[in-house]
Design a protein around this motif. Structure first.
Motif, short mmCIF file in Angstrom:
data_model
loop_
_atom_site.label_atom_id
_atom_site.label_comp_id
_atom_site.label_asym_id
_atom_site.label_seq_id
_atom_site.Cartn_x
_atom_site.Cartn_y
_atom_site.Cartn_z
N ALA A 314 1.09 -1.22 -0.05
CA ALA A 314 0.08 0.41 -0.28
C ALA A 314 0.64 1.41 0.06
O ALA A 314 0.34 2.02 -1.01
N LEU A 315 1.87 1.12 0.81
CA LEU A 315 2.88 2.76 0.80
C LEU A 315 3.91 2.84 0.05
O LEU A 315 3.72 3.65 -0.90
N ARG A 316 3.89 1.14 -1.51
CA ARG A 316 4.78 1.84 -2.75
C ARG A 316 3.17 2.32 -3.74
O ARG A 316 3.64 3.03 -4.73
N ALA A 317 2.13 1.52 -2.84
CA ALA A 317 1.26 2.39 -4.71
C ALA A 317 0.46 3.75 -4.12
O ALA A 317 1.19 4.52 -5.11
N GLU A 318 0.83 4.09 -3.13
CA GLU A 318 0.64 6.08 -2.54
C GLU A 318 1.71 6.93 -3.40
O GLU A 318 1.69 7.54 -3.40
N LEU A 319 3.56 5.80 -3.34
CA LEU A 319 4.69 6.39 -3.70
C LEU A 319 3.95 6.77 -5.42
O LEU A 319 4.44 8.08 -5.73
N ALA A 320 3.84 5.45 -6.03
CA ALA A 320 2.92 5.54 -7.25
C ALA A 320 2.32 7.21 -7.37
O ALA A 320 2.58 7.48 -8.63
N ARG A 321 1.19 6.85 -6.34
CA ARG A 321 0.15 7.96 -6.68
C ARG A 321 0.80 9.34 -6.74
O ARG A 321 0.52 10.34 -7.26
N LEU A 322 2.00 9.81 -5.83
CA LEU A 322 2.73 10.48 -5.70
C LEU A 322 3.24 11.31 -6.61
O LEU A 322 3.18 12.72 -6.73
N VAL A 323 4.30 10.34 -7.14
CA VAL A 323 5.43 10.99 -7.97
C VAL A 323 4.79 11.74 -9.33
O VAL A 323 4.60 12.44 -10.39
N ALA A 324 3.13 10.70 -9.66
CA ALA A 324 2.14 11.19 -11.21
C ALA A 324 1.65 12.14 -10.66
O ALA A 324 2.46 12.70 -12.26
N LEU A 371 4.08 10.81 2.64
CA LEU A 371 4.27 9.48 2.62
C LEU A 371 3.80 9.77 4.83
O LEU A 371 3.29 8.63 5.62
N VAL A 372 4.69 10.41 5.22
CA VAL A 372 4.51 10.37 6.77
C VAL A 372 3.24 10.74 6.60
O VAL A 372 2.19 10.28 7.76
N ALA A 373 2.32 11.97 6.43
CA ALA A 373 0.62 12.40 6.34
C ALA A 373 -0.11 10.80 6.50
O ALA A 373 -1.20 10.63 6.89
N TRP A 374 0.32 10.36 4.89
CA TRP A 374 -0.57 8.97 4.95
C TRP A 374 -0.40 7.93 5.75
O TRP A 374 -1.38 7.45 6.35
N LEU A 375 0.68 7.52 6.18
CA LEU A 375 0.89 6.83 7.87
C LEU A 375 0.41 6.73 8.64
O LEU A 375 -0.64 6.10 9.36
N GLN A 376 0.36 8.30 8.63
CA GLN A 376 -0.47 8.77 10.14
C GLN A 376 -2.43 8.62 9.90
O GLN A 376 -2.87 8.82 10.81
N ARG A 377 -2.46 8.86 8.70
CA ARG A 377 -3.80 9.02 8.71
C ARG A 377 -4.18 7.77 8.00
O ARG A 377 -5.95 7.38 9.02
N GLU A 378 -3.49 6.91 7.11
CA GLU A 378 -4.34 5.57 7.08
C GLU A 378 -3.81 3.82 7.75
O GLU A 378 -3.93 3.40 7.88
#
Length: 473
Positions: A314-324, A371-378
């Motif tokens: 899930a963290l890798r998928a969030e990285l792909a969304r951010l860089v895109a 990524l830090v915000a996503w970890l805190q939230r999800e």
């Protein structure tokens, strides 16, 4: 000064009606003196000569300026299609006006002086005027040639910067700057020498100067060894293409961008807008890192230390969304991997790429924050944490050495009895086996109690040893 007019005695053959010619008489210092009328006549004549020279020079300067204006207008019209002509107009407008004015003034002065030389010999005033106009013309021509060199450099730099190869553009920019500075120094020195050579006394002294040039060059080289070393180092940097303008370098743990390269020093702009002035020899004598030597593209990494329960996919998928969604990512690489998993956390490494180091730095900060915000939230359970297991042991009494030895003997006896029971069981005695099983269970319970008691005694003895043997017995 005293003036007197004397009339020589008339000779018998002289015409009695002829007007006597006044002659100067020696003054108190022995130098012939002139009367007031003659002085006024000399001053008037000199003023008229200066006015004639000034009029001719002014007319010539005006004509020269008009010619320069016409030439600049033609070059401006041609500059709509050619970059070189436009740059010549930008850099050479004022020098061209100066050259036109001084050329016209020089020609006008020569015409005026030619007419005056036909009536009398050269005076000191004429020589000073002619030499001054000549020197001014030399300086204006030198200024115009320097402007031409700047225009050529600007044309080359702008032409190469219009291409898509940024590395080649930086290399050509650096080399053009160095070559233009060298040419500028040579042009200025040639102009100064030409101006000095207008003096006849200097021309005679040049022979002796050239004769002693060898010794003088050795002395000057020893005195200016540091400066000459920096000059040759600057030429080496330009020719070897070691650093270029806009290169990102790391020098003595300082990261920055090359802003300017001169013959003697290099200007480096750091991330906090400071300017480091480094001598050119620093780059030829000390190692440094050039991040954009082979191209402006750059790669950056950062790590996150997270809990073992982190959802990597899930963290890798969030990285792909951010860089895109980012505008500074160049699309080459954006990866997330678990680089280490030791101890109480796992290490996640993120690799990002960009068109230049500045874009990579901005992209790293953006992705790290998101990524830090996503970890805190999800996935708050994936945030790093420290686990501590506390074991509580309750000690009811503090045993002495004799009791510890007795408990050890009981443990050894019980272990021996268990071994004997196991042998009988293997021999096939069912009744004995059944009885031994009961005893073994009882002995096992006693053994566990003994082990627990032994642990308690060990902790007590350790505590007593730490207190220096002052504990209760």
């Amino acid at each position: 000064m005293l003036f007197a007019a004397t009339t020589p005695p008339a000779s018998p053959s002289a015409d009695p009606s002829a007007t006597p010619t006044p002659t100067p008489t020696p003054g108190p210092t022995g130098i012939p003196s002139l009367n007031v009328d003659q002085t006024v006549e000399v001053v008037s004549k000199t003023t008229n000569d200066l006015a004639a020279i000034g009029l001719q020079a002014g007319i010539g300067a005006a004509i020269g300026i008009l010619v320069a204006i016409v030439l600049m207008s033609i070059l401006s019209f041609m500059g709509r299609r050619r970059l070189l002509y436009r740059e010549i107009v930008d850099f050479g407008r004022r020098p061209a006006y100066a050259v036109g004015a001084m050329t016209g003034a020089f020609l006008g002065t020569q015409i005026a002086l030619t007419g005056l030389r036909q009536t009398k010999e050269d005076s000191t005033t004429m020589v000073v005027i002619e030499r001054g106009v000549t020197i001014a013309l030399i300086f204006s021509v030198t200024w115009l040639v320097v402007a031409f060199a700047k225009a050529i450099e600007s044309t080359v730099v702008k032409g190469v910067q219009a291409s898509e190869n940024q590395g080649r553009a930086n290399r050509v920019t650096t080399q053009s700057q160095i070559i233009r500075r060298v040419a500028q120094v040579v042009i200025i020195i040639a102009g100064l020498v030409s101006a000095i050579m207008t003096f006849p006394s200097v021309q005679l002294a040049m022979g002796s100067l050239l004769a002693s040039a060898g010794l003088a060059s050795v002395i000057a080289g020893m005195a200016a060894r540091s400066m000459l070393g920096n000059i040759f180092a600057g030429l080496q940097l330009a020719t070897t293409d070691a650093i270029r303008v806009d290169d990102v370098v790391v020098v003595d743990n300082e990261q920055g961008t090359i802003e300017e390269i001169t013959l003697t020093y290099v200007v480096m702009r750091t991330w906090d807008e400071r300017r480091l002035i480094l001598p050119s020899t620093h780059f030829t004598e000390n190692p440094f890192a050039n991040w954009t030597r082979g191209g402006s593209q750059s790669t950056g990494t950062f790590t996150l230390e997270l809990d073992w329960r982190v959802p990597v996919a899930a963290l890798r998928a969030e990285l792909a969304r951010l860089v895109a969604a980012s505008t500074v990512w160049d699309g080459r690489q954006a990866s997330l991997e678990v680089s280490d998993a030791v101890g109480d956390h796992v290490t996640v490494r993120v690799v990002l790429t960009g068109a230049n180091p500045g874009d990579v730095g901005a992209l790293k900060s953006y992705v790290r924050e998101e990524l830090v915000a996503w970890l805190q939230r999800e996935a708050p359970y994936a945030l790093p944490r420290t686990r501590v297991e506390v074991e509580q042991v309750e000690v009811t009494q503090d045993l002495g050495p004799e009791e510890v030895a007795r408990a050890a003997e009981e443990i050894v006896a019980k272990q021996k009895a268990e071994a004997d029971t196991a042998i009988k069981t293997v021999a096939g005695d069912d009744d004995t086996a059944t009885e031994a099983a009961g005893e073994t269970a009882a002995h096992g319970l006693g053994a566990r109690r003994a082990v627990t008691l032994g642990r308690a005694m060990g902790r007590s003895l350790l505590h007593r040893a730490r207190r220096g043997g002052l504990g209760p017995r």
